[in-house]
Each structure stands twice: as C-alpha cells, then as structure tokens.
Write an enzyme that holds these catalytic residues in place. Structure first.
Site, short mmCIF file in Angstrom:
data_model
loop_
_atom_site.label_atom_id
_atom_site.label_comp_id
_atom_site.label_asym_id
_atom_site.label_seq_id
_atom_site.Cartn_x
_atom_site.Cartn_y
_atom_site.Cartn_z
N ILE A 68 5.30 -3.87 -4.36
CA ILE A 68 5.62 -2.19 -4.39
C ILE A 68 4.71 -0.98 -5.46
O ILE A 68 4.43 -0.12 -4.54
CB ILE A 68 7.24 -2.44 -5.47
CG1 ILE A 68 8.22 -3.74 -5.59
CG2 ILE A 68 8.07 -1.46 -5.31
CD1 ILE A 68 8.31 -4.13 -3.99
N LYS A 120 5.50 0.12 19.44
CA LYS A 120 4.16 -0.07 18.51
C LYS A 120 3.59 -0.99 20.44
O LYS A 120 4.28 -2.22 20.04
CB LYS A 120 3.82 -0.85 17.58
CG LYS A 120 1.90 -0.40 17.48
CD LYS A 120 1.94 -1.30 16.30
CE LYS A 120 0.11 -1.66 16.13
NZ LYS A 120 0.08 -2.12 14.94
N ALA A 133 -2.21 -5.25 3.50
CA ALA A 133 -3.09 -4.38 1.57
C ALA A 133 -1.79 -3.70 1.22
O ALA A 133 -1.87 -4.26 -0.07
CB ALA A 133 -3.47 -3.23 2.41
N ALA A 154 -4.66 -1.04 11.17
CA ALA A 154 -4.98 -2.54 11.34
C ALA A 154 -6.54 -2.22 10.40
O ALA A 154 -7.26 -1.41 10.86
CB ALA A 154 -5.83 -3.32 12.57
N GLY A 155 -6.76 -3.16 9.01
CA GLY A 155 -8.29 -3.01 8.53
C GLY A 155 -8.30 -2.36 7.05
O GLY A 155 -8.74 -2.96 6.37
#
Length: 259
Positions: free
Chosen positions: A219, A99, A211, A187-188
């Site tokens: 979990i 990435k 998140a 992202a976000g």
C-alpha cells in the site's frame, strides 16, 4: 492544470498503470490500486478470473470505483493465441481496451516476440480494439507497431519482474522520437525513483506490478509510485537544465564583498 493521458478514445487523469498479479489476495490488490491513484489495472485473462460468475471475480472488487480493467494476453506465445483470447474476452465482458503481449522466451527473459505481436496488432486493430502493445525497447519495432495500429507503445525498461530499472535511457528517448502515440514504460520498474526517471525521460505513463505487489508494504509503495509519477511528469514538463562538465556558481561572482 489538467494533464490528461489519452489512449485512443480513452482518457485518464492518472499516468500510473498498475498490475493485478502477485498479491496475496484480491482485497490487497484493490487497496494498493486505490492507494496508487491509478485508473487502470492490468489483468492476465488467461490466469485471473474476470468472466466466471461462479468463482471469486476480480471485477467484483472494483465495482463502484473509477478503476478500469485492462485485459492482457500474458501467457500467449503466438499471434493466434492472443487474438483468440481477446475475442473471447470481449464477447464475455464487452471490454475493448487491451494490453497486447506475445512472449517469445518463456524460460529466462520473458522477452516479447515482436513479429507475432505486430501480426496480432494488425488483426485486432481491424476488429476495433484499442491496443496498448508491449514490446522491447527498439524504436524500429515501436514504429512498426504504430503502423500496425497500436494506440500506445509499451517498451520494457528491463526484464519483467527484475526490478532493474531503466537499462537503456537512450532507447526510451529514441522511441519517443519515433512514434506519435503515447509511450508507456512497462516492465522492470523496481522502486519509485525508477518511475520518476521514466517520466522525466518523457514517457507518457508508467506500468508497474511487481514493484508494488512484492514490496514489504504494498500500500505504501503504491502511494510512493503515485507521487513519483506525478513528480517525474512535472519535472519533464518544467524542463531540466543542461548537463555541464564543470561547476557553475549559482550566485554571480560580480560585486563580491571585498575583505
């Protein structure tokens, strides 16, 4: 039915990619990743140990699983830094699926430097890397990255770690139209519904870290993200109804019982 995600020569059953940062320890990272069903976990190779056998190593926790590591160049601010980082990483691990991210603003937005990203992409592609390129939500830049050799385009939904969700749905659709390689919303993302929306817009996959890692129950959130991505993908493939400004009865008005 099989619905394989293809990135270069790599294939994945899961369309959810997770990150490895911000967890309290490597065991929690592993537990959340397995709960998510993801087969790909990003690792900031300038920050997390995956090469030194004398220190606690994230690689050890995923031995015997089907989860692949996706090294990223977080913490790099020039094309040269990113290129050098990936060269050293591949020499140490043999991993060539990466990435690519080159950050332009380290103080506030953490937005990418797309010019440096394109430069790095061109060179790394010539060296045989399979590149997933993190970028802003600009369809013009997305096309330039594809031309530079990116095997997947990863537009941000909102600033990294913000949890704001997709701020410009139209741009995700524009990017989908602009490129032929997979589009992965990155992202976000703040909650499971954000991931479902990204997939309903036609994204081939979603990447999320904060998140999950920052949730009260990582979990459980990882599992929620798993099903959100599946539901969003199924909804996209099923085809939503067109939006209309007025109500439409779900039952026909002809043949009503008269009173």
């Amino acid at each position: 039915m099989s619905d394989i995600l293809k990135i270069g020569n790599y294939e994945f059953n899961s369309r959810l990619i997770v990150g490895s940062g911000k967890y309290k320890d490597f065991q929690t990272t592993k537990d959340a990743t397995l709960a998510s069903g993801s087969e790909l976990i990003t690792v900031a190779i300038r920050r997390v140990n995956i090469t030194n056998p004398n220190e606690e190593n994230l690689l050890d926790y995923f031995k015997g699983t089907n989860v692949k590591l996706l090294p990223n160049s977080a913490g790099c601010f020039t094309a040269e830094e990113a290129i050098t980082t990936f060269r050293l990483m591949r020499e140490a691990t043999g991993i060539d699926l990466i990435k690519l991210e080159v950050i332009g603003d380290a103080q506030k937005t953490l937005y990418p430097d797309v010019i440096e990203t394109i430069k790095a992409c061109e060179i790394l592609k010539k060296e045989g890397f399979t590149i997933m390129a993190y970028t802003n939500d600009d369809p013009i830049i997305a096309k330039r990255l594809e031309e530079a050799g990116a095997d997947a385009i990863m537009p941000l939904a909102a600033p990294i770690g913000s949890g704001l969700g997709i701020q410009n749905r139209y741009n995700i659709a524009f990017i989908k139209d602009a490129v032929k390689v997979p589009v992965i919303v990155d992202a976000g993302v703040g909650c499971a519904s954000d991931a479902a929306i990204a997939m309903e817009l036609g994204a081939e996959a979603v990447l999320t870290n904060t998140a999950i890692a920052g949730a009260k129950d990582p979990i459980a959130m990882a599992e929620a993200m798993k099903y959100a991505v599946i539901a969003g993908r199924m909804g996209y493939k099923a085809g939503r109804i067109p939006k209309k400004p007025y109500a439409t009865a779900s039952s026909p008005i002809d043949g009503l019982i008269q009173f």
